[in-house]
Design an enzyme around this catalytic site. Sequence first.
Site, PDB file in Angstrom:
ATOM      1  CB  SER A 145      -0.666 113.631  44.188  1.00 41.19           C
ATOM      2  OG  SER A 145      -0.431 113.205  42.903  1.00 41.19           O
ATOM      3  CD  GLU A 172      -7.457  97.614  49.794  1.00 43.87           C
ATOM      4  OE1 GLU A 172      -7.878  97.852  50.799  1.00 43.87           O
ATOM      5  OE2 GLU A 172      -7.494  96.607  49.333  1.00 43.87           O
ATOM      6  NE  ARG A 173       0.047 103.241  48.973  1.00 40.57           N
ATOM      7  CZ  ARG A 173       0.361 104.267  48.147  1.00 40.57           C
ATOM      8  NH1 ARG A 173       0.632 104.186  46.900  1.00 40.57           N
ATOM      9  NH2 ARG A 173       0.998 105.504  48.744  1.00 40.57           N
ATOM     10  CD  GLU A 224      -0.461  96.920  43.008  1.00 40.49           C
ATOM     11  OE1 GLU A 224      -0.301  98.049  42.771  1.00 40.49           O
ATOM     12  OE2 GLU A 224      -0.736  96.289  43.906  1.00 40.49           O
ATOM     13  CG  ASN A 225      -0.091  94.677  47.633  1.00 37.92           C
ATOM     14  OD1 ASN A 225      -0.014  95.807  48.332  1.00 37.92           O
ATOM     15  ND2 ASN A 225      -1.122  94.098  47.030  1.00 37.92           N
ATOM     16  NE  ARG A 248      -0.158  97.743  50.444  1.00 38.95           N
ATOM     17  CZ  ARG A 248       1.407  98.009  50.050  1.00 38.95           C
ATOM     18  NH1 ARG A 248       2.042  98.343  51.214  1.00 38.95           N
ATOM     19  NH2 ARG A 248       1.911  97.743  49.016  1.00 38.95           N
ATOM     20  CG  LEU A 302      -1.311 110.671  37.106  1.00 34.92           C
ATOM     21  CD1 LEU A 302       0.055 110.944  37.111  1.00 34.92           C
ATOM     22  CD2 LEU A 302      -1.895 111.647  36.164  1.00 34.92           C
TER      23      LEU A 302
END
Length: 278
Positions: free
Chosen positions: A55, A80-81, A113-114, A41, A62
């Site tokens: 959040s 990474e996000r 994952e991306n 990304r 979480l």
Amino acid sequence: MAKGLGKGINALFPGESLTQQTEAVTKIGIGQLRVNPFQPRKIFDNAALQELSESIKEHGILQPIVVRKKGKHFELVVGERRFRAAKLAKLKEVPAIIKDLNDQQMMELAILENLQREDLTPIEEAEAYQKLMEALNLTQEQLAFRLGKSRPHIANHVRLLALPENVRQLISDKKLSMGHGRTLLGLRHKKLISETAEKVVKDNLNVRQLETLVQRLNEDVPRETIEKKKDLFIEEKQSELRDRFGTNVQIKKSKNKGKIEIEFFSEEDLERILELLN
């Protein structure tokens, strides 16, 4: 996409699941973390990161990030996000799972994952598929099977990488759609691709209008020529065949006969088309 890719991760990495957190979770300082050098990304939405940050401030992180040890620091594998949002939220440490991964495994897990997230740009998705095929020595057909995707889906994305860099950027910036990109690849004079892409943006042409322009340019019809009455049936069937074969298709009709031209870019691409014909 996620529905097929759940199967894909298990097929590519038997027993490996990014959602099963059976390993021990530890706390790692933000300052010890380094971004993933194999991150597919390239574009991170600032508004979405800010929303995730808020959040995290309220609920915490979480789902732990996944990292590997690299010297005195840790490199991000997955998350990474969450890491970027945690920095925005001024967190000092984040929950993490440490995995023992080599460079290839790290790249593969990051890409998968991306791909699961479904919000990669078409170009990022294409690059992810290409990297997986190179890393795992897979054909498009083998990768499609493992990820639960169709081969045309993989092929249509990977073909976008043949576009000039500036045109790929226009797609990443959402100024052009994937359909525009595929249609531009149908230009016989490849030097015209960038110029035509700029015209599409400037004149706000849709894909059907671009298809007409590309056909005109391929036939070397002067722009001043009076446009012939369109055969809507032929245009519709051309569009259907382009979607079916994932490449440029032209139907040429004369008074008593006609022909269908299907474009291919490599021996593998030709083999893919022949399989679809069979």
